[in-house]
Design a protein around this motif. Structure first.
Motif, PDB file in Angstrom:
ATOM      1  N   MET A   1     -62.968 -31.466  21.976  1.00 30.00           N
ATOM      2  CA  MET A   1     -64.418 -31.158  22.219  1.00 30.00           C
ATOM      3  C   MET A   1     -65.028 -30.390  21.085  1.00 30.00           C
ATOM      4  O   MET A   1     -66.054 -30.533  20.685  1.00 30.00           O
ATOM      5  CB  MET A   1     -64.506 -30.871  23.688  1.00 30.00           C
ATOM      6  CG  MET A   1     -64.169 -31.657  24.796  1.00 30.00           C
ATOM      7  SD  MET A   1     -65.623 -32.157  25.733  1.00 30.00           S
ATOM      8  CE  MET A   1     -64.720 -33.140  26.956  1.00 30.00           C
ATOM      9  N   GLU A   2     -63.995 -29.125  20.894  1.00 31.38           N
ATOM     10  CA  GLU A   2     -64.452 -28.162  19.994  1.00 31.38           C
ATOM     11  C   GLU A   2     -64.751 -28.756  18.542  1.00 31.38           C
ATOM     12  O   GLU A   2     -65.398 -28.310  17.730  1.00 31.38           O
ATOM     13  CB  GLU A   2     -63.433 -27.095  20.068  1.00 31.38           C
ATOM     14  CG  GLU A   2     -63.653 -26.342  21.370  1.00 31.38           C
ATOM     15  CD  GLU A   2     -63.425 -24.871  21.330  1.00 31.38           C
ATOM     16  OE1 GLU A   2     -63.653 -24.420  20.212  1.00 31.38           O
ATOM     17  OE2 GLU A   2     -63.217 -24.163  22.239  1.00 31.38           O
ATOM     18  N   LEU A   3     -63.858 -29.553  18.268  1.00 32.12           N
ATOM     19  CA  LEU A   3     -63.842 -30.448  16.900  1.00 32.12           C
ATOM     20  C   LEU A   3     -65.167 -31.200  16.933  1.00 32.12           C
ATOM     21  O   LEU A   3     -65.800 -31.103  15.495  1.00 32.12           O
ATOM     22  CB  LEU A   3     -62.680 -31.500  16.827  1.00 32.12           C
ATOM     23  CG  LEU A   3     -62.364 -31.656  15.504  1.00 32.12           C
ATOM     24  CD1 LEU A   3     -61.726 -30.376  14.852  1.00 32.12           C
ATOM     25  CD2 LEU A   3     -61.109 -32.679  15.488  1.00 32.12           C
ATOM     26  N   ASP A   4     -65.888 -31.544  17.805  1.00 28.36           N
ATOM     27  CA  ASP A   4     -67.044 -32.301  17.542  1.00 28.36           C
ATOM     28  C   ASP A   4     -68.108 -31.227  17.406  1.00 28.36           C
ATOM     29  O   ASP A   4     -69.285 -31.344  16.542  1.00 28.36           O
ATOM     30  CB  ASP A   4     -67.463 -32.942  18.787  1.00 28.36           C
ATOM     31  CG  ASP A   4     -66.522 -34.300  19.167  1.00 28.36           C
ATOM     32  OD1 ASP A   4     -66.099 -34.991  18.259  1.00 28.36           O
ATOM     33  OD2 ASP A   4     -66.276 -34.681  20.183  1.00 28.36           O
ATOM     34  N   LYS A   5     -68.131 -30.205  17.982  1.00 25.81           N
ATOM     35  CA  LYS A   5     -69.241 -28.976  17.778  1.00 25.81           C
ATOM     36  C   LYS A   5     -69.006 -28.728  16.349  1.00 25.81           C
ATOM     37  O   LYS A   5     -69.826 -28.249  15.772  1.00 25.81           O
ATOM     38  CB  LYS A   5     -68.725 -27.844  18.600  1.00 25.81           C
ATOM     39  CG  LYS A   5     -69.272 -28.244  20.184  1.00 25.81           C
ATOM     40  CD  LYS A   5     -69.257 -27.087  21.173  1.00 25.81           C
ATOM     41  CE  LYS A   5     -69.436 -27.665  22.418  1.00 25.81           C
ATOM     42  NZ  LYS A   5     -69.199 -26.345  23.397  1.00 25.81           N
ATOM     43  N   LEU A   6     -67.645 -28.536  15.882  1.00 23.49           N
ATOM     44  CA  LEU A   6     -67.322 -27.738  14.455  1.00 23.49           C
ATOM     45  C   LEU A   6     -67.774 -28.981  13.448  1.00 23.49           C
ATOM     46  O   LEU A   6     -68.105 -28.674  12.230  1.00 23.49           O
ATOM     47  CB  LEU A   6     -66.109 -27.402  14.343  1.00 23.49           C
ATOM     48  CG  LEU A   6     -65.730 -26.219  14.876  1.00 23.49           C
ATOM     49  CD1 LEU A   6     -64.099 -26.174  14.970  1.00 23.49           C
ATOM     50  CD2 LEU A   6     -66.377 -25.178  14.598  1.00 23.49           C
ATOM     51  N   SER A   7     -67.921 -30.195  13.877  1.00 25.81           N
ATOM     52  CA  SER A   7     -68.009 -31.067  12.682  1.00 25.81           C
ATOM     53  C   SER A   7     -69.587 -31.147  12.111  1.00 25.81           C
ATOM     54  O   SER A   7     -69.440 -31.364  11.016  1.00 25.81           O
ATOM     55  CB  SER A   7     -67.608 -32.665  13.221  1.00 25.81           C
ATOM     56  OG  SER A   7     -68.649 -32.828  14.251  1.00 25.81           O
TER      57      SER A   7
END
Length: 78
Positions: A1-7
């Motif tokens: 989930m955090e990867l989506d925010k960082l993308s």
């Protein structure tokens, strides 16, 4: 989930967004100088103007980077 925010913060996207914003400012300035309005132009014409302005912004960035590098090395083009 955090990867989506960082993308959305990848440098690639941020740089493209900044270049697009600079191109929009240039196109608006040029339209004002020529006495035109954004509503008078079609979407395709605006996209063409933006693409051309983006190329100009990228060229300016490259030229500035080249001149800065040459200045660091103590060289001059003139």
């Amino acid at each position: 989930m955090e990867l989506d925010k960082l993308s959305r913060y990848f440098p690639n996207r941020v740089i493209r967004r900044r270049i697009r914003m600079a191109a929009v400012r240039r196109v608006r300035k040029d339209l004002i100088l020529h006495g035109k309005n954004e509503a008078e132009l079609s979407e395709d014409d605006l996209e063409y103007l933006l693409a051309d302005a983006e190329k100009d912004v990228i060229a300016d960035i490259k030229q500035t980077g080249l001149l800065g590098t040459l200045a660091l090395l103590g060289l001059s083009l003139f």
